[in-house]
Design an enzyme around this catalytic site. Structure first.
Site, mmCIF file in Angstrom:
data_model
loop_
_atom_site.group_PDB
_atom_site.id
_atom_site.type_symbol
_atom_site.label_atom_id
_atom_site.label_comp_id
_atom_site.label_asym_id
_atom_site.label_seq_id
_atom_site.Cartn_x
_atom_site.Cartn_y
_atom_site.Cartn_z
ATOM 1 N N TYR A 150 -22.312 9.307 -12.887
ATOM 2 C CA TYR A 150 -22.992 8.088 -13.315
ATOM 3 C C TYR A 150 -22.159 7.371 -14.365
ATOM 4 O O TYR A 150 -21.711 7.986 -15.345
ATOM 5 C CB TYR A 150 -24.362 8.422 -13.892
ATOM 6 C CG TYR A 150 -25.155 7.201 -14.311
ATOM 7 C CD1 TYR A 150 -25.662 6.324 -13.364
ATOM 8 C CD2 TYR A 150 -25.395 6.927 -15.654
ATOM 9 C CE1 TYR A 150 -26.392 5.204 -13.736
ATOM 10 C CE2 TYR A 150 -26.132 5.810 -16.041
ATOM 11 C CZ TYR A 150 -26.617 4.950 -15.078
ATOM 12 O OH TYR A 150 -27.336 3.842 -15.450
ATOM 13 N N ASP A 154 -15.198 9.369 -18.384
ATOM 14 C CA ASP A 154 -16.460 8.862 -18.905
ATOM 15 C C ASP A 154 -17.079 9.976 -19.744
ATOM 16 O O ASP A 154 -17.708 10.899 -19.223
ATOM 17 C CB ASP A 154 -17.386 8.454 -17.759
ATOM 18 C CG ASP A 154 -18.674 7.806 -18.259
ATOM 19 O OD1 ASP A 154 -19.102 8.136 -19.383
ATOM 20 O OD2 ASP A 154 -19.253 6.993 -17.523
ATOM 21 N N LYS A 173 -23.459 7.380 -26.661
ATOM 22 C CA LYS A 173 -24.556 8.269 -27.037
ATOM 23 C C LYS A 173 -24.362 8.895 -28.411
ATOM 24 O O LYS A 173 -24.749 8.313 -29.416
ATOM 25 C CB LYS A 173 -24.789 9.320 -25.945
ATOM 26 C CG LYS A 173 -25.358 8.715 -24.651
ATOM 27 C CD LYS A 173 -25.837 9.773 -23.698
ATOM 28 C CE LYS A 173 -26.269 9.201 -22.355
ATOM 29 N NZ LYS A 173 -27.540 8.472 -22.377
#
Length: 439
Positions: A145, A241, A269
């Site tokens: 993702y 990522d 995050k």
């Protein structure tokens, strides 16, 4: 007494549906069971909802709250900066202070590019890759993702394929050009990657070095090194990522843990302790292209409040022993969940990388995306409701996050609660009239 029908949360959700689509700020929350829970406050590793219930929090804002809720260092930094100004539309000291802190964790790089979300950071990384190679196409992998934008929302949770068994667009309104420019491969099919890159028309290979979004699956031994070699041979930009793994599985993320250096690394995050910040880190030869015709813009990029939070968060994470403790806590949670599955005689698998744990039901192992897709999500949804009823807040899909603020007692208590929740959910699934049947 614990209020397990959540009347205030339900009322808040119903009211919110009058002004927000589905009563949520991001679509995935609308699928929460039994409905979205509304929270009033958090402290350390606990949350309190609007009904007054207190939970041990393993969601952590879907990952960002790496130092828990209301950490004194974070509160002090943000409060001080709010009083001095929210945003300036110009430079300020936190721009370089935060960047220097990031580069201390990723010393293989010399530039940082600020943005606000993982989706934004992935997009500018791909733009830089296309500009530097003169190529258009990218490679990504099934189950990985990289945000909700058109070019990368392919192969994440594919529900349909075309005549050539290729994943199709995953959202209504998604640009059809995404399917033209994005090649989706099986992450562990090195031969397919080699054949694809041999065409020398791929600008970038974009991947999660640990497949956190689909099972918390570590890369097979030597896999990342092989991908690095293939990208070097074909002039392809390799992008990690690390929106989830950065500053979580090690101070220097997957780059530190596995020793493989990509061309660009996307962070998010955990970087700012819960405030909205992301970054692309890499060498000047690539990131300086944003001063050479590659457009990168954003009013809130490098916001001083957010960057003050990043400096405070990274100072906390840089303390000696933090990651050793996070690893130990992850091991403790994973071992406890495995033991509860064993006691229940349940088929299931538990993966763990640092303070990220994956619990999957209905399969004995999760080492591939295909195995992850075969998990019993229906029963797990019932487990989640039973966990809520017992004061544990966990993510759908089986992922559990730990922070620096979780205690051994909280983990052990939550593991015991998981055993109770699993028994209740299994009983409900068997149709014995258990409470989970109404969830």
């Amino acid at each position: 007494m614990f209020v397990d029908d959540w009347p205030e949360s339900r009322a808040a959700w119903e009211r919110t549906k009058g002004s927000l689509p589905g009563g949520v700020s991001t679509g995935v929350r609308a699928r929460a069971k039994p409905h979205p829970i509304f929270f009033r406050s958090g402290a350390g590793a606990e949350l309190t909802d609007v009904d007054g219930n207190v939970y041990v929090d393993f969601v952590l804002g879907w990952g960002p709250d790496i130092i828990g809720h209301g950490h004194p260092a974070l509160v002090a930094a943000v409060s001080r900066q709010v009083a001095e100004g929210a945003t300036f539309g110009s430079g300020h000291p936190y721009e370089y202070l935060a960047a220097e802190a990031v580069l201390r964790a990723y010393p293989c790089f010399d530039r940082v590019l600020w943005s606000n979300s993982g989706s934004e950071a992935d997009q500018v990384a791909l733009r830089i890759a296309r500009a530097s190679t003169g190529r258009q196409k990218i490679v990504k992998f099934s189950g990985h993702y990289h945000g909700w934008t058109d070019p990368v929302l392919l192969g994440y949770r594919p529900s349909r394929t075309d005549a050539h068994d290729r994943p199709m667009l995953e959202s209504r309104g998604q640009s059809e050009n995404a399917a033209r420019d994005t090649v989706v491969l099986d992450a562990q099919d090195v031969d397919a990657l080699r054949r694809t890159l041999a065409q020398r028309d791929i600008a970038a290979v974009l991947l999660e070095p640990v497949l956190c979004n689909s099972g918390v699956i570590e890369p097979p031994p030597g896999y990342l090194a092989t991908v690095r070699e293939l990208c070097d041979e074909t002039g392809t930009v390799l992008i990690f990522d690390e929106v989830i793994t950065g500053f979580r599985i090690a101070f220097g993320g997957a780059v530190e843990k596995y020793g493989i250096v990509p061309d660009l690394c996307v962070l998010g995050k955990a970087i700012a302790g819960g405030l909205p910040l992301s970054a692309v880190v890499g060498p000047s030869r690539l990131l300086d292209t944003t001063q050479q015709g590659v457009v990168h813009a954003g009013t809130y990029n490098g916001n001083p409040i957010v960057l003050s939070a990043a400096v405070a968060t990274l100072e906390v994470l840089a303390h000696d022993g933090v990651y050793r403790r996070l690893e130990d806590q992850g091991n403790r949670l994973a071992a406890g969940l495995r033991e509860q599955l064993r006691r229940a005689g349940a088929v299931g698998a538990v993966n763990q990388v640092g303070p990220i744990v994956q619990c999957a039901l209905g399969v004995p192992e999760v080492s591939t995306f295909a195995q992850f897709r075969a998990t019993d999500s229906t029963t797990y949804d019932r487990v989640l409701v039973e966990l809520l009823r017992r004061g544990v807040f966990a993510l759908p899909g089986g992922r559990w996050y730990l922070s620096t603020e979780h205690t051994d007692e909280q983990i052990d208590r939550s593991v015991a609660v998981f055993g109770e929740a699993l028994a209740a959910a299994t009983a409900a699934d068997a149709g014995d009239g258990g409470r989970g049947a109404a969830a």
